[in-house]
Design a protein around this motif. Sequence first.
Motif, short mmCIF file in Angstrom:
data_model
loop_
_atom_site.label_atom_id
_atom_site.label_comp_id
_atom_site.label_asym_id
_atom_site.label_seq_id
_atom_site.Cartn_x
_atom_site.Cartn_y
_atom_site.Cartn_z
N ASN A 165 44.40 49.24 53.99
CA ASN A 165 43.32 49.46 54.94
C ASN A 165 43.04 48.16 55.71
O ASN A 165 42.43 47.23 55.18
N ILE A 166 43.47 48.09 56.94
CA ILE A 166 43.40 46.85 57.70
C ILE A 166 41.98 46.50 58.11
O ILE A 166 41.64 45.32 58.27
N SER A 167 41.11 47.49 58.28
CA SER A 167 39.72 47.20 58.65
C SER A 167 39.01 46.46 57.52
O SER A 167 38.14 45.61 57.78
N TYR A 168 39.39 46.77 56.29
CA TYR A 168 38.80 46.05 55.15
C TYR A 168 39.29 44.60 55.10
O TYR A 168 38.53 43.70 54.76
N TRP A 169 40.55 44.39 55.44
CA TRP A 169 41.06 43.02 55.48
C TRP A 169 40.32 42.20 56.54
O TRP A 169 40.00 41.02 56.33
N ARG A 170 40.05 42.81 57.67
CA ARG A 170 39.31 42.10 58.71
C ARG A 170 37.92 41.71 58.20
O ARG A 170 37.43 40.60 58.44
N LYS A 171 37.27 42.62 57.48
CA LYS A 171 35.96 42.33 56.92
C LYS A 171 36.03 41.20 55.89
O LYS A 171 35.14 40.35 55.82
N LEU A 172 37.09 41.19 55.09
CA LEU A 172 37.26 40.10 54.13
C LEU A 172 37.40 38.76 54.85
O LEU A 172 36.79 37.76 54.46
N GLY A 173 38.22 38.72 55.90
CA GLY A 173 38.42 37.48 56.62
C GLY A 173 37.13 36.91 57.17
O GLY A 173 36.85 35.71 57.05
N SER A 184 34.70 45.60 48.65
CA SER A 184 34.90 44.31 47.98
C SER A 184 36.38 44.04 47.79
O SER A 184 37.16 44.96 47.52
N ALA A 185 36.75 42.78 47.94
CA ALA A 185 38.15 42.38 47.76
C ALA A 185 38.38 42.08 46.28
O ALA A 185 38.11 40.99 45.79
N ILE A 186 38.88 43.08 45.59
CA ILE A 186 39.14 42.98 44.15
C ILE A 186 40.51 43.57 43.87
O ILE A 186 40.79 44.70 44.28
N LEU A 187 41.36 42.81 43.20
CA LEU A 187 42.61 43.38 42.75
C LEU A 187 42.29 44.11 41.45
O LEU A 187 42.20 43.50 40.38
N ARG A 188 42.07 45.39 41.57
CA ARG A 188 41.58 46.19 40.44
C ARG A 188 42.75 46.53 39.51
O ARG A 188 43.60 47.37 39.84
N TRP A 189 42.76 45.89 38.38
CA TRP A 189 43.84 46.09 37.41
C TRP A 189 43.87 47.53 36.93
O TRP A 189 42.85 48.08 36.52
N THR A 190 45.05 48.13 36.98
CA THR A 190 45.22 49.53 36.56
C THR A 190 45.70 49.65 35.12
O THR A 190 45.62 50.73 34.53
N SER A 224 39.34 44.88 31.96
CA SER A 224 38.47 45.35 33.04
C SER A 224 39.17 45.25 34.39
O SER A 224 39.81 44.24 34.70
N PRO A 225 39.03 46.27 35.24
CA PRO A 225 39.61 46.21 36.59
C PRO A 225 38.85 45.26 37.51
O PRO A 225 39.31 44.97 38.62
N LEU A 226 37.69 44.75 37.07
CA LEU A 226 36.83 43.97 37.96
C LEU A 226 37.03 42.46 37.84
O LEU A 226 36.39 41.70 38.59
N THR A 227 37.88 42.01 36.93
CA THR A 227 38.04 40.57 36.75
C THR A 227 38.99 39.95 37.78
O THR A 227 39.07 38.73 37.87
N GLY A 228 39.67 40.79 38.57
CA GLY A 228 40.56 40.27 39.61
C GLY A 228 39.82 40.09 40.92
O GLY A 228 40.31 40.49 41.99
N ASN A 229 38.66 39.47 40.87
CA ASN A 229 37.80 39.40 42.05
C ASN A 229 38.23 38.29 43.01
O ASN A 229 38.53 37.18 42.60
N ILE A 230 38.23 38.60 44.30
CA ILE A 230 38.48 37.64 45.37
C ILE A 230 37.18 37.35 46.10
O ILE A 230 36.76 36.21 46.23
N MET A 231 36.52 38.41 46.57
CA MET A 231 35.20 38.27 47.20
C MET A 231 34.54 39.63 47.21
O MET A 231 35.14 40.61 47.66
#
Length: 470
Positions: free
Chosen positions: A178-186, A231-237, A312-319
């Motif tokens: 989702n590129i709109s989310y990446w723009r929001k992260l930037g 939120s920019a989170i690499l959610r571990w599966t 936890s899937p939430l520990t891969g947090n970026i922002m």
Amino acid sequence: MELNTDPNSSEKALPEYLMARALTQTVTNNMSRTRTLTNELMQVTVNTLVETDRIFRYDIANSVSEAPWNNWFLQLTDFKDMYKSAPEGYAGNEKLINSFKGISLICQAWVYSMITDTYGDIPYFTSNLGGTSGIFTPKFDRQKEIYLDLFERLEEANELLSNASNIKATSDPVYKGNISYWRKLGNSLYLRLLLRASYKEEVQDFVFEKIREIVETNKANYPLISSNDESAILRWTGVAPYASPYVTLTDAQWKQPKAASFFVDKLLYYNDPCIDAWLAKHNGEYEGIPSGYTVGQTPEGRSTLAATLKSSPLTGNIMNYGEVQLILAEIAARELVTSAAGTAQSFYNAGVTARITLWGKSSSAASTYLANPNVAWDNALSLDEKMEKIHYQKYLTLLYTDIQAWAEYRRTGHPVLPKGPGLMNDAIMPTRLYYPSSAQASNPANYKEAVDIQGPDNLKTLTWWQTQTH
């Protein structure tokens, strides 16, 4: 050579194949830094295994510097290659090229900011050029110049992603393309870094004007993360390669760091609904141990971090969204924008609610928590008291976010941390890490120049954006 070259394919890896690996490796490395460095310095945990080289005691060996430096610079190569190979790999598809170039610039800004915030002046403008330009001993650049260029990179990313297309979900473990989310992260990252530089008078005119533009006068052109889902989170599966690196730790290893009194006692005092998501009870009670204890007086370990955090899937947090709202709360409290942009109280309440609901608790639990007089916003407080309130909540919101809580403490002195009797480094929170020995040995002339300009290579030399020690 010609016989072994496929005329129908690129000799370089396509960005979509570089992206997932680089993101996963960077977040994995960040989680190691969080567990062993940030949590110890910021009194989330206390390591009781041995008496010497204890980070919580500000007793930090040079060897601690090696892994973050090497790993961050290693991943930068992949992020930079994404930018360079996009035009060739996706020739004729301008929007897809813009997508990968924009994401690359955001990821570069993210990683470079972590490196410079950890060490100060670092190789920047000529880093990661050994394979292409033969520069194996890059110059160390000043943090001020690095920050100003990071701002330019994030401006470019915002422009590129305003005319871009979604990418393959399989190449993107953070936003599934989702590129709109990446723009929001930037743009959210942009705001984080602007605020970090906001106490430096020499750049305040630009910083304050840009903050107003993003938050108030031109906010339609600078969309920000606006919900937990964004939120920019690499959610571990749990499925390789997206299994949390913590799952490889044994139960004994996981339980070795004990919960710190500061972390536990404040969660209890404020009746925080997230306490059971983060902590395991000891003999039926949540009980921490003091950080900064004297050598030879190791307290008996009590509560540990909850075992559920290992997977936890939430520990891969970026922002995350909560951080963005608390950034806005500080901006409003410091009156860097007008009240028309929003009040400090509304941003504060939204940030607290976002943090609590992100960790699986209900919005009603957040409302109850915010009704606690000790938690509730109070406009009658002094600015310093408001900063303490905002930054305690940000401290919780930044849990498992690389080095951010440590960086924010160095910038603001909040939340106020107790000082144990066993602290070293003159009881001053480390302002940076040493440059790693490998960098000193492989690049001695530029290392010496950096130290001559920035100051002694120790744990008390201020980096550019820091205005005082705490």
